[in-house]
Write a protein that holds these residues in place. Structure first.
Motif, PDB file in Angstrom:
ATOM      1  N   ILE A  40      -6.742   8.390  -8.593  1.00  0.00           N
ATOM      2  CA  ILE A  40      -5.965   9.876  -8.242  1.00  0.00           C
ATOM      3  C   ILE A  40      -5.480   9.716  -6.853  1.00  0.00           C
TER       4      ILE A  40
ATOM      5  N   ARG B 254       8.018   7.863 -14.899  1.00  0.00           N
ATOM      6  CA  ARG B 254       7.935   8.646 -13.468  1.00  0.00           C
ATOM      7  C   ARG B 254       9.467   8.811 -12.981  1.00  0.00           C
TER       8      ARG B 254
ATOM      9  N   LEU C 108      -2.175   7.764  -6.648  1.00  0.00           N
ATOM     10  CA  LEU C 108      -1.213   8.892  -7.465  1.00  0.00           C
ATOM     11  C   LEU C 108      -0.748   9.608  -6.342  1.00  0.00           C
ATOM     12  N   HIS C 109      -1.631  10.243  -5.698  1.00  0.00           N
ATOM     13  CA  HIS C 109      -1.175  11.367  -4.664  1.00  0.00           C
ATOM     14  C   HIS C 109      -0.526  10.851  -3.331  1.00  0.00           C
TER      15      HIS C 109
ATOM     16  N   TYR D 279       3.123   3.934  -8.060  1.00  0.00           N
ATOM     17  CA  TYR D 279       2.695   4.069  -9.585  1.00  0.00           C
ATOM     18  C   TYR D 279       2.262   2.668 -10.387  1.00  0.00           C
TER      19      TYR D 279
ATOM     20  N   GLU E 162       3.172   9.906  -4.697  1.00  0.00           N
ATOM     21  CA  GLU E 162       3.947  11.353  -4.419  1.00  0.00           C
ATOM     22  C   GLU E 162       4.278  11.755  -3.363  1.00  0.00           C
TER      23      GLU E 162
ATOM     24  N   TYR F 148      -1.923  11.277 -14.024  1.00  0.00           N
ATOM     25  CA  TYR F 148      -3.119  12.150 -13.686  1.00  0.00           C
ATOM     26  C   TYR F 148      -3.885  12.579 -14.809  1.00  0.00           C
TER      27      TYR F 148
ATOM     28  N   ARG G  41       6.535  14.675 -15.706  1.00  0.00           N
ATOM     29  CA  ARG G  41       6.588  13.375 -15.255  1.00  0.00           C
ATOM     30  C   ARG G  41       5.559  12.841 -14.163  1.00  0.00           C
TER      31      ARG G  41
END
Lengths: 621, 416
Positions: free
Chosen positions: B338, B176, B341-342, B357, B345, A7, A2
């Protein structure tokens, strides 16, 4: 997973894109070659615009070639401007201005420098053209009018404006587009589809053949020829009769709804709006705010209908069952109602039943009949609404839906309308408050084409086809809208007495002096009061002269409505014109030359000058 | 506040600045007239974009100055206002080129749809961060789809199918946060079936579906799969495949069909749409390794590529900066995504993560569809390249979207 999915997708996409770009930019050399050749020139191939014929196959509008002088600014080299200006008859300042404009638009794309050369200008310029690098000739097709009439029906063509080009990707700067009338409404049929050729150029701007072997090229499709329902002779005659007058004539064929003639006066010669003189001529017509030649009175002018409206009130009363044709009403030189109020009438024998009521146009008769029709219902609101519904079924009070690019809805008042003007429910109103409707002089407004259509519906005893101007398209059916009968809310049996009454108008009534030998006509005169504002004050003007008619009575071939602004009583101008038009159409020649001469020698210009003069004046002389 | 300022993610801000500035440089070239004038000439496209960029600094400052809890607390209100702004278009909006998508104030047109994306992202974050929310419950799935569906319907009514498509980006945060993978798989399968049917026709797709189902069934037979489920799925897939033809022929408009057909190589277009894609490819392809140099692109100057300063801006990059320039732009977008997204997270709060997201998903959809279209591997769908394309509403919408996240990230510690 998930966490990783997005990515992975992002990275994959990046790699695919870079791969594709690497292929396009580095591996495949053909693109670099294509672009180095700088590329592609687009050449348009303009098809012939469709011809327009009248109902008898007479050619009205064809085409003539015209030549635009084009330039691609980056290719223009120094040249003899004096000679250029002399050949093409323009000033050097104008030339410089045009070239600067073209440069600002784009140095690489063609712009029009001088539009629409005549044949002789073109021939002369053609010989000298090798001296002028960067200039070339673009051939176009312009309209060639075979008639001096019907300008408002035909419309015209003009260069597409910026707004249209932005909205419709088909058109590019310099394209000619139909405006108004038939040219406007049937633009897509008439224009056809232009062809496109992509031509590959080399570095020196030489043509080296078709781009990609012509796979993107298209052939032009010729515009369709149209036949219109207009009778060119009748139209020309109508325009002649209307010279020096303002107003409109609409003649229909009742059996089909075809518009035989659509005259608006004053008008202009359609040839004025062709070629290089189009723009100044158009400006002149556009800014004539007094005579308004571009205003199509037969379609757009909303007048009170006057007495012809009585016929429809008679029909409604019969349909509602509030009167029989034999029932008589007294007229005491008018109709008295409320507290000492009176609707006047002219002298005639009394009492009258329906047929002489129509023939003599008795106001008192129709005031009685109208009141009964409204008062049949418990409230005046219901009465008015029922009455309005009947009117609407005749195509009144709303856009008719003809295939002409302009129109007006006219007005049919309903209960809501009277509620609001009389401030209901704080104050009440009754049928008597709307009594002017009985004689077509109240809140009702109609356009001449609506009146003509109403006449056609009476001639047909209860139905009509939506009036239309298109008779035939090469290789296509005409719109279903114009081949479907529309029925009125009046039963056909009720039309007999009304038609007989209209027939009596000619035999013994208000149009007895206008008889045409050998033709049985049913008609109705009308005289409508009207007002204007001068310096903020309401001033009454000479009455409008109105006439409706159809003929022959037994087998109607033509239904007509004539409106002459400030022509005084109905029989004076409109009645004469209607009779002449009917005779011209049915017989092809004129026997009442006395009437014709009277119309041709009488002008209303003096009448129209009165409100402009700034001095007090007398009306209805 | 003083504590959080140091925590702004400068990497993201730096990439943002590079994209906006490089975007303007290319807009300048693509819209350059022949008369030389000031770079802030309000009459020129690049001048207008320059003003929008300068004004977006103000927008950034305001966005960062607002307390991050504001975005969380008022997300529902913001979402409702955003929807109302779309509804209002049908009353007060102006129709340009067939789309009722604009409010016009004086000379300035605003496209509310560009701001609705951010509002929807906030609403989605709020919904998914609720303690009660459980994406395994059908009811909650429906609610999530409703949040996405409302703006989609309103945008489709304009009609602007390109902008509506972007909302599929919200499947990424949903997945997600625990949405069953079957939804993604179904979506993917639907696309494969759709494109496949158009390419080879239902006659070939039906046996293909049957063979595939049978193979999967036999391969999984040790797990005792339910035959009925497999059978049912295959029937639905075939039904979908058959309906594609119908939809394609009867629901799509001719220009939609043309665009698909060009990319699928089914027919060569004769009306000039294929010509546009072709010109864009020529422009990019002629760039070579290092390009023709800034404002030197012949395709660009010759005005061969339509809408080059808006949706086709990437073709200017390709022509004038070559593979090198294209690489940099693609790399910047990939890095930005990226990085986002990093950052997402590392968030402790679900709200922030979902928002991150959503942001990544939206930017990705634009990036994917736009560049895919310009380089000829995706049908022509008119949506802008984020931070790059000409257009004030687009720039502001994306700036707002991004900087709300930067603010959320900067204060991620102060919640607890």
């Amino acid at each position: 997973m998930r966490r990783l999915l997005l990515y992975i997708i992002v990275l994959t996409t990046g790699i695919i894109f870079l791969g594709r770009l690497f292929y396009l930019q580095v591996i495949d050399e053909s693109f670099a070659q294509l672009s180095e050749n700088n590329a592609v020139k687009v050449v348009y191939d303009y098809p012939q615009r469709g011809y327009i014929f009248d109902r008898n196959g007479q050619l009205l509008v064809s085409n003539q070639p015209s030549y635009d002088v084009m330039a691609i600014p980056m290719n223009v080299k120094a040249f003899d401007t004096a000679e250029f200006c002399r050949i093409l008859n323009i000033t050097p300042e104008k030339l410089v201005e045009k070239l600067d404009k073209a440069k600002i638009y784009s140095p690489r794309l063609p712009s029009i420098i001088i539009p629409q050369l005549t044949k002789s200008e073109y021939a002369y310029f053609q010989e000298k053209m090798r001296n002028f690098d960067g200039f070339y000739i673009q051939k176009r097709s312009l309209r060639d009018y075979q008639t001096h009439n019907a300008a408002n029906v035909l419309g015209y063509i003009a260069e597409a404006n910026k707004k249209l080009i932005a909205e419709n990707p088909y058109y590019i700067s310099g394209d000619l587009v139909g405006q108004q009338g038939i040219e406007g409404y049937y633009e897509e049929l008439l224009r056809g589809v232009k062809g496109v050729q992509y031509i590959q150029k080399d570095r020196f701007n030489r043509t080296i053949g078709k781009f990609k072997d012509g796979i993107f090229d298209t052939l032009p499709q010729k515009g369709r020829d149209l036949s219109v329902t207009i009778d060119a002779n009748l139209q020309a005659y109508g325009e002649k009769l209307m010279e020096n007058k303002r107003g409109g004539i609409v003649a229909l064929e009742p059996a089909t709804g075809e518009i035989l003639s659509l005259v608006t006066a004053p008008s202009y010669d359609p040839a004025l709006l062709v070629g290089r003189q189009r723009s100044p001529n158009f400006t002149k017509l556009y800014y004539d705010s007094i005579a308004m030649p571009l205003y199509n009175r037969s379609l757009q002018a909303e007048y009170p209908p006057g007495s012809p409206f009585k016929t429809i009130n008679a029909l409604i009363a019969l349909q509602e069952g509030v009167v029989t044709k034999g029932e008589k009403f007294t007229c005491n030189n008018g109709y008295f109602y409320g507290r000492g109020r009176r609707m006047g009438c002219h002298p005639h024998s009394s009492p009258l039943d329906m047929i002489p009521g129509i023939a003599q146009s008795c106001n008192a008769y129709f005031a009685n009949v109208y009141r009964r029709a409204i008062e049949k219902y418990p409230t005046p609101q219901e009465g008015i609404d029922t009455w309005a519904e009947h009117l609407r079924s005749f195509g009144l009070g709303d856009y008719l839906g003809s295939d002409l690019s302009t129109g007006r809805p006219g007005k049919v008042p309903n209960a809501d309308y009277y509620n609001s003007i009389y401030n209901y429910p704080n104050r009440k109103w009754y049928a008597s408050a709307t009594l002017s409707n009985a004689i077509g002089q109240g809140e009702v407004l109609t356009t001449p084409i609506q009146l003509a259509n109403m006449t056609a519906a009476i001639a047909n005893k209860g139905w009509f086809y939506t009036p239309h101007i298109l008779r035939e398209i090469e290789g296509r059916e005409i719109d279903k809208e114009y081949t479907e009968k529309k029925y009125t809310t009046i039963d056909s049996k009720h039309f007999e007495p009304v038609i007989e009454g209209m027939h009596q108008v000619y035999k013994s009534g208000t149009a007895a002096t206008l008889r045409i030998p050998g033709i049985e006509i049913a008609g109705k005169t009308g005289t409508a009061e009207n007002f204007t504002k001068i310096g903020g004050k309401r001033v009454q003007l000479t009455d409008h002269s109105i006439f409706i008619a159809f003929a022959p009575v037994e087998d109607p071939k033509i239904a007509i409505a004539v409106f002459v602004e400030n022509g005084y009583w109905g029989g004076r101008y409109a009645g004469r014109i209607a009779g002449l038009m009917i005779e011209k159409y049915l017989k092809g020649s004129i026997s009442r030359t006395d009437m014709e001469e009277w119309i041709l020698t009488h002008s209303l210009e003096e009448e129209y000058a009165k409100p402009q003069s700034g001095e007090p004046f007398i009306i209805n002389q | 506040m003083p504590k959080s300022t140091v925590n702004f993610d400068w990497t993201t801000i730096f990439i943002y600045l590079l994209l906006v500035v490089f975007g303007w440089v290319n807009i300048y070239s693509a819209s350059l007239g022949d008369s030389t004038s000031s770079i802030f000439d309000f009459g020129e496209i690049y001048g207008k974009q320059g003003i929008w960029i300068l004004l977006s600094i103000v927008l950034v400052i305001i966005t960062l100055a607002i307390d991050s809890r504001f975005y969380q607390r008022f997300s529902s209100v913001i979402y409702i206002f955003a929807l109302l702004s779309l509804v209002g278009l049908f009353v007060f909006g102006k129709t340009i080129a067939g789309q009722t998508a604009w409010y016009v104030f004086g000379g300035v047109s605003i496209q509310p749809a560009e701001f609705v994306k951010a509002a929807t992202a906030l609403a989605m974050a709020k919904f998914l961060s609720g303690i009660q929310t459980n994406l395994n419950l059908f009811k909650h799935q429906l609610q999530a789809f409703l949040i996405i569906g409302l703006p989609i319907v309103l945008v489709l009514m304009q009609p602007d199918p390109g902008s509506a498509m972007v909302y599929f980006a919200f499947f990424f945060p949903l997945y997600r946060e625990g949405l069953h993978y079957a939804y993604l798989l179904l979506g993917f399968l639907a696309i494969v079936l759709f494109v496949g049917t158009l390419l080879v026709g239902p006659l070939w797709m039906i046996p293909a579906v049957l063979v595939l189902s049978l193979t999967l069934f036999i391969a999984n037979r040790k797990k005792r799969p339910s035959l009925i489920k497999y059978f049912f799925t295959a029937i639905v897939a075939i039904g979908f495949s058959l309906s594609v033809n119908y939809v394609f022929e009867n629901v799509f408009k001719q220009h939609h069909r043309d665009r698909f057909n060009i990319v699928l190589g089914q027919e060569v277009d004769a009306r000039g749409i294929g010509f546009n894609t072709n010109q864009s490819e020529i422009a990019i392809g002629s760039g070579g390794w290092i390009g023709k140099g800034w404002t030197e692109g012949t395709q660009t100057k010759g005005k061969f590529v339509p809408e080059q300063h808006t949706d086709y801006i990437f073709s200017t990059v390709g022509e004038e900066w070559g593979f090198f320039g294209s690489f940099v732009v693609i790399a910047l977008f990939v890095l930005l995504l990226i990085r986002i997204l990093h950052l997402a997270e590392r968030q402790k709060s679900t709200f922030n993560r979902v928002y991150g997201y959503s942001l990544a998903g939206i930017i990705f959809m634009h990036f994917f569809v736009n560049i895919g279209m310009v380089i000829g591997i995706f049908p022509t769908v008119g949506i802008p390249l984020p931070f790059f394309s000409y257009g004030g509403s687009g720039l502001w919408g994306f700036t707002l979207l991004l900087f709300i996240f930067i603010k959320l990230d900067a204060e991620r510690m102060s919640f607890w």
